[in-house]
Design a protein around this motif. Sequence first.
Motif, PDB file in Angstrom:
ATOM      1  N   TRP A 112       0.943  -1.135   0.000  1.00 19.90           N
ATOM      2  CA  TRP A 112       0.113   0.046   0.032  1.00 19.90           C
ATOM      3  C   TRP A 112       0.793   1.391  -0.090  1.00 19.90           C
ATOM      4  O   TRP A 112       2.000   1.074   0.622  1.00 19.90           O
ATOM      5  CB  TRP A 112      -1.052   0.036   1.350  1.00 19.90           C
ATOM      6  CG  TRP A 112      -1.829  -1.031   1.376  1.00 19.90           C
ATOM      7  CD1 TRP A 112      -2.091  -2.248   0.772  1.00 19.90           C
ATOM      8  CD2 TRP A 112      -3.323  -0.841   1.652  1.00 19.90           C
ATOM      9  NE1 TRP A 112      -3.275  -2.902   1.011  1.00 19.90           N
ATOM     10  CE2 TRP A 112      -3.852  -2.001   1.651  1.00 19.90           C
ATOM     11  CE3 TRP A 112      -3.957   0.400   2.130  1.00 19.90           C
ATOM     12  CZ2 TRP A 112      -5.450  -2.267   1.953  1.00 19.90           C
ATOM     13  CZ3 TRP A 112      -5.270   0.113   2.601  1.00 19.90           C
ATOM     14  CH2 TRP A 112      -5.922  -1.290   2.409  1.00 19.90           C
ATOM     15  N   TYR A 295      -8.848  -5.123 -11.320  1.00 21.49           N
ATOM     16  CA  TYR A 295      -8.272  -5.613  -9.959  1.00 21.49           C
ATOM     17  C   TYR A 295      -9.384  -5.851  -9.050  1.00 21.49           C
ATOM     18  O   TYR A 295      -9.257  -5.683  -7.713  1.00 21.49           O
ATOM     19  CB  TYR A 295      -7.099  -4.625  -9.312  1.00 21.49           C
ATOM     20  CG  TYR A 295      -5.945  -4.444 -10.242  1.00 21.49           C
ATOM     21  CD1 TYR A 295      -4.824  -5.576 -10.193  1.00 21.49           C
ATOM     22  CD2 TYR A 295      -5.747  -3.239 -11.061  1.00 21.49           C
ATOM     23  CE1 TYR A 295      -3.902  -5.440 -10.904  1.00 21.49           C
ATOM     24  CE2 TYR A 295      -4.589  -2.962 -11.846  1.00 21.49           C
ATOM     25  CZ  TYR A 295      -3.607  -4.231 -11.630  1.00 21.49           C
ATOM     26  OH  TYR A 295      -2.785  -4.062 -12.550  1.00 21.49           O
ATOM     27  N   PRO A 381      -5.035  -9.598  -6.278  1.00 19.98           N
ATOM     28  CA  PRO A 381      -5.414  -8.762  -7.295  1.00 19.98           C
ATOM     29  C   PRO A 381      -5.160  -9.433  -9.010  1.00 19.98           C
ATOM     30  O   PRO A 381      -3.869  -9.603  -8.871  1.00 19.98           O
ATOM     31  CB  PRO A 381      -4.987  -7.384  -6.881  1.00 19.98           C
ATOM     32  CG  PRO A 381      -3.824  -7.675  -5.958  1.00 19.98           C
ATOM     33  CD  PRO A 381      -4.045  -8.958  -5.488  1.00 19.98           C
ATOM     34  N   CYS A 440     -13.936  -4.879  -3.698  1.00 21.10           N
ATOM     35  CA  CYS A 440     -12.910  -3.823  -3.379  1.00 21.10           C
ATOM     36  C   CYS A 440     -11.918  -3.758  -4.464  1.00 21.10           C
ATOM     37  O   CYS A 440     -11.740  -4.559  -5.391  1.00 21.10           O
ATOM     38  CB  CYS A 440     -12.223  -3.864  -2.115  1.00 21.10           C
ATOM     39  SG  CYS A 440     -11.205  -5.719  -2.205  1.00 21.10           S
ATOM     40  N   GLY A 441     -10.922  -2.650  -4.679  1.00 24.52           N
ATOM     41  CA  GLY A 441      -9.753  -2.875  -5.475  1.00 24.52           C
ATOM     42  C   GLY A 441      -9.794  -2.009  -6.889  1.00 24.52           C
ATOM     43  O   GLY A 441      -8.916  -1.833  -7.604  1.00 24.52           O
ATOM     44  N   ARG A 444      -7.888   1.646  -7.484  1.00 26.29           N
ATOM     45  CA  ARG A 444      -6.743   1.312  -6.403  1.00 26.29           C
ATOM     46  C   ARG A 444      -5.948   2.600  -5.924  1.00 26.29           C
ATOM     47  O   ARG A 444      -5.502   3.378  -7.078  1.00 26.29           O
ATOM     48  CB  ARG A 444      -5.967   0.190  -6.785  1.00 26.29           C
ATOM     49  CG  ARG A 444      -5.250   0.613  -8.223  1.00 26.29           C
ATOM     50  CD  ARG A 444      -4.509  -0.583  -8.826  1.00 26.29           C
ATOM     51  NE  ARG A 444      -4.152  -1.968  -8.011  1.00 26.29           N
ATOM     52  CZ  ARG A 444      -3.172  -2.592  -8.253  1.00 26.29           C
ATOM     53  NH1 ARG A 444      -2.143  -2.308  -8.905  1.00 26.29           N
ATOM     54  NH2 ARG A 444      -3.138  -3.815  -7.639  1.00 26.29           N
ATOM     55  N   SER A 452      -1.809   3.125 -10.788  1.00 26.95           N
ATOM     56  CA  SER A 452      -2.815   3.365  -9.930  1.00 26.95           C
ATOM     57  C   SER A 452      -3.672   4.608 -10.099  1.00 26.95           C
ATOM     58  O   SER A 452      -3.298   5.666 -10.873  1.00 26.95           O
ATOM     59  CB  SER A 452      -2.393   3.349  -8.538  1.00 26.95           C
ATOM     60  OG  SER A 452      -1.417   4.556  -8.292  1.00 26.95           O
ATOM     61  N   PRO A 475      -5.826  -1.628  -2.492  1.00 23.23           N
ATOM     62  CA  PRO A 475      -4.774  -2.178  -3.368  1.00 23.23           C
ATOM     63  C   PRO A 475      -4.720  -3.505  -3.128  1.00 23.23           C
ATOM     64  O   PRO A 475      -4.243  -4.559  -4.017  1.00 23.23           O
ATOM     65  CB  PRO A 475      -3.370  -1.385  -3.023  1.00 23.23           C
ATOM     66  CG  PRO A 475      -3.515  -0.556  -1.976  1.00 23.23           C
ATOM     67  CD  PRO A 475      -4.910  -0.732  -1.310  1.00 23.23           C
ATOM     68  N   SER A 476      -5.074  -4.132  -1.976  1.00 20.04           N
ATOM     69  CA  SER A 476      -4.985  -5.536  -1.609  1.00 20.04           C
ATOM     70  C   SER A 476      -6.145  -5.655  -0.532  1.00 20.04           C
ATOM     71  O   SER A 476      -6.635  -4.821  -0.081  1.00 20.04           O
ATOM     72  CB  SER A 476      -3.670  -6.087  -1.066  1.00 20.04           C
ATOM     73  OG  SER A 476      -3.529  -5.632   0.184  1.00 20.04           O
ATOM     74  N   SER A 477      -6.800  -7.100  -0.747  1.00 18.93           N
ATOM     75  CA  SER A 477      -7.912  -7.207   0.377  1.00 18.93           C
ATOM     76  C   SER A 477      -7.918  -7.814   1.368  1.00 18.93           C
ATOM     77  O   SER A 477      -8.504  -7.732   2.404  1.00 18.93           O
ATOM     78  CB  SER A 477      -8.823  -8.029  -0.541  1.00 18.93           C
ATOM     79  OG  SER A 477      -8.205  -9.661  -0.501  1.00 18.93           O
TER      80      SER A 477
END
Length: 503
Positions: A112, A295, A381, A440-441, A444, A452, A475-477
């Motif tokens: 992140w 993503y 992602p 999500c994502g 990002r 991004s 950016p990641s879950s």
Amino acid sequence: MDSIQADVVIIGSGVGGSAVAHRLVGSGARVLMLERGDFLPNESQNSDARAVFGEQRYKTRDIWFDARGAAFRPGQYYHVGGHTKFYGTAMFRFRESDFAATAIDGMTSPAWPIGYGDLAPFYAEAEQLYGVRGAAGFDPTEPPRDAFPHAAIPHEPVIARLAEGLAAQGLRPFPMPSAVDYGPGGTCRRCDSCDAFACRFGAKGDAETRVLRPLLAQGDFRLERRTEVRRLILDDQGRHVVAAEALREGVPIRVEAPVFVLSAGAINSALILLRSACDAAPAGVANRSGVVGRYLMNHHLTGLMGIRPLAVNDTRFPKTLAINDFYHGLPGDEGARGNMQMLGNIRGAMIRPAYPALPGPLADWLGRHSVDVLAMSEDLPDRDSRVRLLPGDRVEVDYRPGGTAAHDRFVRHLRGVLRRAGFPLVLRHRFGIQAPSHQCGTVRMGHDPAQSALDGLCRAHDHPNLHVVDGGFLPSSAALNPALTIAAQALRVGAHLRARRAP
Ligand SMILES: Cc1cc2nc3c(=O)[nH]c(=O)nc-3n(C[C@H](O)[C@H](O)[C@H](O)COP(=O)(O)OP(=O)(O)OC[C@H]3O[C@@H](n4cnc5c(N)ncnc54)[C@H](O)[C@@H]3O)c2cc1C
């Protein structure tokens, strides 16, 4: 076309949008929130499994399409408060490691642009705002933190026995952080309908109850309901967002402001940005990188029903326990990892819509005799996992989960854990993208504008007056429920916007 002016426009009244409003109201700014849904009616059906699951009374009637062109009615809920009206109240902080790049099963969970330390004070504020109950010092992966605002909700007997069965295997079950107003003087009645139901008594810590209702009592906050934003309009240079075009009860309106905060949920925010394509931004607003809509993640989520045929589970509020012993991997298999936490009570009427061939009495029996847990692993992602607009404004969700095999190994291990904890039969059900509950994502954050859409403060790299604060920014879950992290980052963005207004 009618036109409305404000100082800050917030699109969407979910956990992200309402946190920004919470921070801005009172700053002197005229804050206008646009929400496509209405207040959820308080009615007996709120807690009726047949109405919620069988009749799907509260789900959107919108139709989306998967990559094969098959139509589905997504598990999307459009009301004031967004998905928190139906959420399960699990309010976890992400772990410190979730903010760093990690290799999992040959794939990468990206870093992140911010670290846990950036969010820590806002996590504390979000927990206060939502009245989170928990106990620090028991979760083996817990990041540095102070005490919870309220004491943990105690286990009922069946869950206490499960905790003992887990501890006997050397695991470290801990009290699950939960945003329920339970305890002396609290409004929770242990009505048995919490996770996936709306609360009739104001006890669930949802965005409407905890954040928006208090704001509505103040003068400089305005909420426009039944107002669906269709697109954002850029200035001629394509640099600033100057307006949002919306349909208020079907009638077009234009809303102008110097600052826009988009928080329509990860999928809908991406759709709004893509639909806003224009000469100055041919791929869509905030999308010079081409990542908007890509993503898409949703967590790997598997429900496990541990059955004890001779025992009835009479627990009213089961969501008091979780384990994170496998958060960083199983012994000898680092890729297979995740969190295990209690689900709400599963009843026959909730099972039957997914398994219509199952006889009703058997579904009811399973509901009465099961203890229900959720296995959650990180969804990694994939650039090709995406939502996009097809001709005719058709919404396509081409979801490609990342890391499924590792999740399956994790689930296999947990089934063994549950069997050893005293449940001879463990059934499983995999939740898919038709219920994009942890979406999500899609918008990002990142340092690199080529990779991004947003910077570390959720500001669009392409447009300095646009922020996106819903689950799209992740950016990641991670492998934990997202609402508290969305709230914390949105509070951080709100604090930044407020500071910018200060003389
Ligand atoms: C059944 C269920 C259980 C869950 N349990 C948990 C849990 O226990 N813990 C947890 O952390 N998370 C849980 N989640 C997930 C959590 O609820 C979401 O991650 C979170 O609420 C998302 O917040 P958001 O602000 O990103 O978006 P949303 O909640 O989707 O809010 C977006 C808002 O924007 C509105 N909107 C959409 N499009 C437009 C438009 N075009 N114009 C205007 N308004 C628009 C929507 O109506 C909505 O009010 C659960 C979700 C579900 C469905």
